[in-house]
Design an enzyme around this catalytic site. Structure first.
Site, PDB file in Angstrom:
ATOM      1  N   ASP A  31       1.080  -1.074  -0.348  1.00 26.99           N
ATOM      2  CA  ASP A  31      -0.212   0.299   0.146  1.00 26.99           C
ATOM      3  C   ASP A  31       0.743   1.355  -0.018  1.00 26.99           C
ATOM      4  OD1 ASP A  31      -3.223   0.906   0.899  1.00 26.99           O
ATOM      5  OD2 ASP A  31      -1.995   2.188   1.129  1.00 26.99           O
ATOM      6  N   GLU A  97     -11.817   3.133  -1.705  1.00 27.89           N
ATOM      7  CA  GLU A  97     -11.818   4.667  -2.746  1.00 27.89           C
ATOM      8  C   GLU A  97     -11.659   3.589  -4.224  1.00 27.89           C
ATOM      9  OE1 GLU A  97      -7.961   6.056  -1.404  1.00 27.89           O
ATOM     10  OE2 GLU A  97      -9.270   7.188   0.247  1.00 27.89           O
ATOM     11  N   VAL A  98     -11.321   2.268  -3.642  1.00 26.86           N
ATOM     12  CA  VAL A  98     -10.518   1.786  -5.759  1.00 26.86           C
ATOM     13  C   VAL A  98     -11.292   0.613  -5.326  1.00 26.86           C
ATOM     14  CG1 VAL A  98      -8.665   0.211  -6.593  1.00 26.86           C
ATOM     15  CG2 VAL A  98      -7.637   2.538  -5.014  1.00 26.86           C
ATOM     16  N   HIS A 102     -10.072  -6.227  -3.274  1.00 30.74           N
ATOM     17  CA  HIS A 102      -8.595  -6.035  -2.675  1.00 30.74           C
ATOM     18  C   HIS A 102      -8.866  -5.900  -1.025  1.00 30.74           C
ATOM     19  CE1 HIS A 102      -9.695  -1.956  -2.922  1.00 30.74           C
ATOM     20  NE2 HIS A 102      -9.237  -1.510  -1.624  1.00 30.74           N
ATOM     21  N   HIS A 104      -7.246  -5.929   2.605  1.00 31.27           N
ATOM     22  CA  HIS A 104      -5.820  -5.219   2.670  1.00 31.27           C
ATOM     23  C   HIS A 104      -5.895  -6.484   3.992  1.00 31.27           C
ATOM     24  CE1 HIS A 104      -6.661  -1.120   2.150  1.00 31.27           C
ATOM     25  NE2 HIS A 104      -7.837  -1.710   1.294  1.00 31.27           N
TER      26      HIS A 104
HETATM   27  P1  AMP Z   1      -9.402   1.024  -0.632  1.00 30.75           P
HETATM   28  O1  AMP Z   1     -10.163   2.269   0.664  1.00 30.75           O
HETATM   29  O2  AMP Z   1     -10.324   0.456   0.404  1.00 30.75           O
HETATM   30  O3  AMP Z   1     -10.461   1.208  -1.887  1.00 30.75           O
HETATM   31  O4  AMP Z   1      -8.269   0.999  -0.548  1.00 30.75           O
HETATM   32  C1  AMP Z   1      -7.328   1.189  -1.296  1.00 30.75           C
HETATM   33  C2  AMP Z   1      -5.598   1.702  -0.741  1.00 30.75           C
HETATM   34  O5  AMP Z   1      -5.075   1.691  -2.171  1.00 30.75           O
HETATM   35  C3  AMP Z   1      -5.371   2.587  -0.348  1.00 30.75           C
HETATM   36  O6  AMP Z   1      -5.055   1.982   1.617  1.00 30.75           O
HETATM   37  C4  AMP Z   1      -5.034   3.427  -0.827  1.00 30.75           C
HETATM   38  O7  AMP Z   1      -3.243   4.348   0.213  1.00 30.75           O
HETATM   39  C5  AMP Z   1      -3.893   2.732  -1.766  1.00 30.75           C
HETATM   40  N1  AMP Z   1      -3.201   2.814  -2.739  1.00 30.75           N
HETATM   41  C6  AMP Z   1      -4.305   4.232  -3.549  1.00 30.75           C
HETATM   42  N2  AMP Z   1      -2.813   4.560  -4.456  1.00 30.75           N
HETATM   43  C7  AMP Z   1      -2.100   3.236  -4.601  1.00 30.75           C
HETATM   44  C8  AMP Z   1      -1.100   3.253  -5.513  1.00 30.75           C
HETATM   45  N3  AMP Z   1      -0.983   3.475  -6.644  1.00 30.75           N
HETATM   46  N4  AMP Z   1      -0.606   1.869  -5.107  1.00 30.75           N
HETATM   47  C9  AMP Z   1      -0.580   1.355  -3.591  1.00 30.75           C
HETATM   48  N5  AMP Z   1      -1.597   1.670  -2.928  1.00 30.75           N
HETATM   49  C10 AMP Z   1      -2.682   2.238  -3.430  1.00 30.75           C
END
Ligand code: AMP
Length: 113
Positions: A31, A97-98, A102, A104
């Site tokens: 992350d 957010e993504v 995924h 964690h």
């Molecule tokens: P979520 O909030 O569960 O969608 O987690 C998305 C995660 O992706 C967050 O913890 C971010 O810090 C992480 N993230 C965002 N951009 C990147 C990136 N380019 N490489 C690795 N992790 C990322």
């Protein structure tokens, strides 16, 4: 076809990531904003396994969370990590957010490089 996300681009090597594990099914990378000494994200690679969120699971994709958990367990064992947390953020209200499912993986134990 569903919109391509940031994690599609990491999977397809269009943007760099610190990849720590990969096989035919799963990719794991660090992350970028770690919330623990070890903070990894596990994603399923195959298009057939793509699902945006736990909230979007169907019978066809119901096995994907288990796949990610099993790979995380194997990764932990292989790296001598015996305590960790596994989390799915579900939906914007759950901190997601993504929208590429995924897992964690967080541990107070640092990953030995
Ligand atoms: P979520 O909030 O569960 O969608 O987690 C998305 C995660 O992706 C967050 O913890 C971010 O810090 C992480 N993230 C965002 N951009 C990147 C990136 N380019 N490489 C690795 N992790 C990322």
């Amino acid at each position: 076809m569903a919109e391509r996300t940031l994690f599609h681009r990491i999977r397809d090597r269009e943007i760099p990531a610190a990849i720590v594990f990969e096989d035919d099914e799963v990719l794991a990378f660090k992350d970028i904003h770690p919330k623990a000494p070890t903070h990894l994200l596990f994603i399923a690679k195959k298009d057939a396994d793509f699902v945006p969120s736990i909230d979007d699971l169907t019978e066809a994709t119901a096995q994907v969370p288990g796949l990610l958990i099993r790979k995380a367990q194997q990764f932990a064992r292989a790296h001598g990590i015996d305590g960790y947390q596994l989390k799915f953020h579900v939906g914007k209200g759950g901190g997601q957010e993504v929208f590429y499912l995924h897992l964690h993986f967080l541990s107070e134990q640092a990953l030995k490089e």
